[in-house]
Design a protein around this motif. Structure first.
Motif, PDB file in Angstrom:
ATOM      1  N   LYS A  54       0.800  -1.226   0.000  1.00 56.16           N
ATOM      2  CA  LYS A  54       0.000   0.000   0.000  1.00 56.16           C
ATOM      3  C   LYS A  54       0.833   1.276   0.000  1.00 56.16           C
ATOM      4  N   GLU A  55       1.883   1.328   0.833  1.00 55.31           N
ATOM      5  CA  GLU A  55       2.634   2.576   1.005  1.00 55.31           C
ATOM      6  C   GLU A  55       3.795   2.726   0.027  1.00 55.31           C
ATOM      7  N   GLU A  57       6.369   3.661  -2.828  1.00 57.86           N
ATOM      8  CA  GLU A  57       6.625   4.878  -3.600  1.00 57.86           C
ATOM      9  C   GLU A  57       6.896   4.543  -5.061  1.00 57.86           C
ATOM     10  N   LYS A  59       6.458   2.461  -8.266  1.00 56.48           N
ATOM     11  CA  LYS A  59       5.361   1.609  -8.713  1.00 56.48           C
ATOM     12  C   LYS A  59       5.460   1.312 -10.208  1.00 56.48           C
ATOM     13  N   ASP A 112      10.559  -0.666  -4.183  1.00 55.32           N
ATOM     14  CA  ASP A 112      10.941  -0.187  -2.855  1.00 55.32           C
ATOM     15  C   ASP A 112      11.789  -1.220  -2.115  1.00 55.32           C
ATOM     16  N   GLU A 156       5.945  -3.990   6.916  1.00 53.22           N
ATOM     17  CA  GLU A 156       5.496  -2.609   6.782  1.00 53.22           C
ATOM     18  C   GLU A 156       6.667  -1.658   6.998  1.00 53.22           C
ATOM     19  N   ILE A 159       8.664   4.774   8.790  1.00 53.01           N
ATOM     20  CA  ILE A 159       9.241   6.037   8.331  1.00 53.01           C
ATOM     21  C   ILE A 159       9.839   6.770   9.523  1.00 53.01           C
TER      22      ILE A 159
END
Length: 247
Positions: A54-55, A57, A59, A112, A156, A159
């Protein structure tokens, strides 16, 4: 290496001509914004992005004619997850990326990289997944064990950032950049004019540009910051701001 506008346009034109979907490699946030602007010119073409979680960057985009049905809930088959285990505590994101690039892999094939303690998950294109599994034996001097994982197993990302609460003369770009990176406003202005600053992944060369809450700014060679919140104004007219500096 970032995609050129010409390359993205060629892919859109191919989709329109052949009436079939086509996948890019991994795109930076900047290239994703460019692709959306290019596709906005077409009534019969659209795209969907997927970074493996989902998070994400970076893609991959699926560019497709509108008559095709592209499911929003499924990950693209061209995206794979790889887990790296070993003594990674002293190694950085840059070390992991450097070792992958050292295998001769192009940056655009790597998504990522999420690192936590002794585990590191990497999102990669299916083109290179098996190659990485067979050939990545070390990161720096540390031996590692590499395995394939399902995308729903990807850890996950956490940050980490430095909280900066300060006052600035205004919310001009040069003022926020100066405070966020602890450089003089004159220096900030010079770097902005030199084209080294991006706001929300678009190059911005205007020191007087007014930054808004939520804007993300990067300065080449310095890192990335976010104007988290404008807290108010002092009696002398200075602006209280809350800036996040990403580590």
């Amino acid at each position: 290496m970032e995609y050129s506008i010409a390359r993205l346009n060629d892919m859109i034109n191919w989709v329109q001509k052949n009436r079939h979907d086509r996948f890019t490699d991994f795109l930076s946030m900047r290239d994703q914004k460019i692709l959306l602007k290019l596709i906005d010119k077409y009534d019969d073409i659209d795209c969907r992005f997927d970074g493996g979680f989902k998070e994400a960057e970076r893609k991959i985009a699926c560019i497709y004619p509108l008559y095709l049905t592209i499911s929003d809930g499924e990950h693209f088959d061209v995206i794979k997850g790889i887990r790296i285990d070993g003594d990674l505590t002293k190694l950085s994101h840059r070390d992991v990326l450097g070792s992958l690039l050292g295998l001769g892999i192009k940056r655009e094939k790597i998504g990522d990289i999420i690192k936590r303690q002794e585990i590191c998950d990497v999102i990669v294109h299916s083109d290179i997944a098996d190659y990485v599994l067979m050939n990545l034996k070390k990161i720096g001097r540390e031996k590692v064990i590499v395995s394939s994982i399902d995308l729903d197993e990807v850890i996950e990302p956490v940050i980490e950032y430095e909280d900066i609460k300060t006052t600035v003369a205004s919310v001009r770009l040069d003022s926020i950049i100066a405070s966020g990176f602890k450089i003089s406003r004159t220096k900030a202005s010079e770097l902005i004019k030199a084209g080294l600053t991006e706001v929300n992944w678009e190059t911005n060369i205007s020191p007087s540009f007014e930054v808004k809450e939520g804007d993300i700014m990067s300065l080449r060679g310095y890192g990335r910051i976010k104007l988290q919140e404008i807290l108010g104004t002092s009696r002398k007219g200075r602006v209280y701001v809350h800036i996040l500096k990403y580590k």
